[in-house]
Enzyme design. Structure first.
Site, PDB file in Angstrom:
ATOM      1  N   LYS A   1     -50.558  -2.486 -61.155  1.00 18.00           N
ATOM      2  CA  LYS A   1     -49.910  -3.092 -62.327  1.00 18.00           C
ATOM      3  C   LYS A   1     -48.859  -4.054 -61.778  1.00 18.00           C
ATOM      4  CE  LYS A   1     -49.167  -3.373 -66.829  1.00 18.00           C
ATOM      5  NZ  LYS A   1     -50.119  -4.082 -67.701  1.00 18.00           N
TER       6      LYS A   1
ATOM      7  N   ASP B   1     -54.779  -1.885 -66.765  1.00 14.67           N
ATOM      8  CA  ASP B   1     -55.209  -1.927 -68.169  1.00 14.67           C
ATOM      9  C   ASP B   1     -56.572  -2.602 -68.290  1.00 14.67           C
ATOM     10  OD1 ASP B   1     -53.683  -3.986 -67.178  1.00 14.67           O
ATOM     11  OD2 ASP B   1     -52.694  -4.492 -69.053  1.00 14.67           O
TER      12      ASP B   1
END
Ligand code: NAD
Length: 357
Positions: A191, A223
């Protein structure tokens, strides 16, 4: 050859599925001329009930002296209200840290025979998929500083994600090496658009990618990865992740294989001592009924044969027997789906797999 295995049956369905793996190893032993000796040790809820501690010192000592550790699962509603440091799951963290098991390998493979049980559409999964998660296991937010404190908006709780260069490089090397033995494709999940620890993770992975020039390397934000696993799981081969990202994404991928009851795992450090366990938990909702799918634990035993004992032929024999049983339409309740098969008990499925070794 002779091997010493520390056996942690644990809670819930743990004892049922570990017994299945031991029976299968027994068949391998007699067929290939090996002796597997077991020492039963307690961890998790059962250890809390007996000693007050989720991971008694004796358990860790015996595991350290063994050739490998076979674990069922720990935890259950009975112990859910205990404070964090006394909960059964602390035993897992203690075992991983105490045995230095920083690399968690979680294959997620959709068996051809189970295509119809995959919740994804056939045009998405095609002829099946075969990906492996390499999850960092002794760092990150599960091991970082945590606590309660007074914050700007009143009382708050915090957990800390921290990764050292050493931790990132050593898990990165495991992943690049594994990719080299498979399809030479590695996806690193992070991330990095938000987290500083992920930016360091990405920098070090890029340095390794320059050393492993034969590997097709790419970065993916976590994600996006969660989405891509259901959009196109066939794009993945090996994925390397931090502790928490791997925990979550491998459960997601497991569901795409048909059932969480199918997926094994290995946890290794620098040597050959490893801990082998299904990725699922203690399944209190079905414990004691003799219906749990034993395949994840049996395949974990196959990983033990391959990685800790260097017995590749024997590991192949177990994996082929599982694939054959599934191809012949044998099913436990969780993978019956629309097949119309009569669900087999844990013991019967185990026997059918043994008969195919
Ligand atoms: P779970 O994995 O135990 O169960 C989730 C669902 O999957 C349940 O419906 C269960 O019946 C089913 N399932 C799991 N294994 C199965 C199998 N072999 N065959 C058929 N169905 C199976 O997860 P949960 O319910 O969230 O957790 C239960 C307990 O297990 C909790 O205390 C949790 O903390 C613990 N847990 C332990 C481990 C571990 O020991 N490594 C891992 C995850 C959760």
């Amino acid at each position: 050859m002779e091997f010493h295995i520390a056996c942690i049956k644990g809670d819930g369905i743990g004892p049922e599925i570990v017994d299945s793996a031991i029976r299968v190893l027994g068949k391998i032993g007699s067929q290939f001329g090996h002796e597997f000796n077991y020492t039963d040790v307690d961890a998790g809820g059962v250890a809390i009930d007996k000693t007050g501690a989720p991971l008694p010192n004796e358990t860790l000592d015996i595991c350290k002296k063994s050739d490998s550790v076979l674990l069922g699962a720990v935890g259950g509603p009975k112990w859910d209200t205990l404070p964090g440091h006394l909960r059964p799951e602390r035993a897992l963290l203690g075992l991983r840290a105490g045995l230095g098991l920083y690399s968690n390998i979680r294959p997620a493979k959709l068996f051809k025979a189970l295509l119809s049980e995959c919740p994804l559409k056939e045009e998405i999964v095609g002829g099946g998929f075969d990906m492996v998660f390499v999850r960092e296991l002794t760092g990150g937010i599960y091991f970082g500083e945590r606590g309660r404190r007074e914050g700007k908006m009143g009382p708050e709780a915090y957990d800390t994600e921290a990764y050292s260069i050493t931790e990132v490089r050593r898990i990165g090397k495991v992943a690049f090496e594994l990719a080299g033995k498979r399809n030479k494709k590695l996806t690193s999940v992070d991330k990095a658009n938000v987290l500083e620890s992920s930016r360091l993770w990405r920098e070090e992975m890029h340095k390794l990618a320059e050393e492993y020039t034969d590997i097709e390397y790419s970065d993916m934000l976590v994600d996006n990865c969660a989405m891509q696993i259901v959009r196109n799981p066939r794009q993945f081969d090996v994925l390397v992740t931090s502790n928490m990202f791997g925990d979550i994404l491998s459960d997601e991928a497991s569901m795409a294989t048909g059932s969480i009851g199918l997926l094994p795992s290995s946890s290794l450090g620098e040597g050959t001592l490893g801990m082998y366990e299904p990725i699922h938990g203690s399944a209190p909702d079905i414990a004691g009924r003799g219906v749990a799918n034993p395949i994840a634990t049996i395949l974990s035993a196959a990983m033990m044969l391959r990685f800790s004992f260097n017995l590749a032929k024997e590991a192949d024999a177990v994996e082929n027997a599982v694939a054959k049983a599934l191809e012949e339409g044998l099913r436990t309740f969780d993978i019956v789906g629309t097949s119309g098969a009569t669900p087999l008990s844990t013991a019967r499925m185990t026997q059918e797999i043994m008969d195919r070794i």
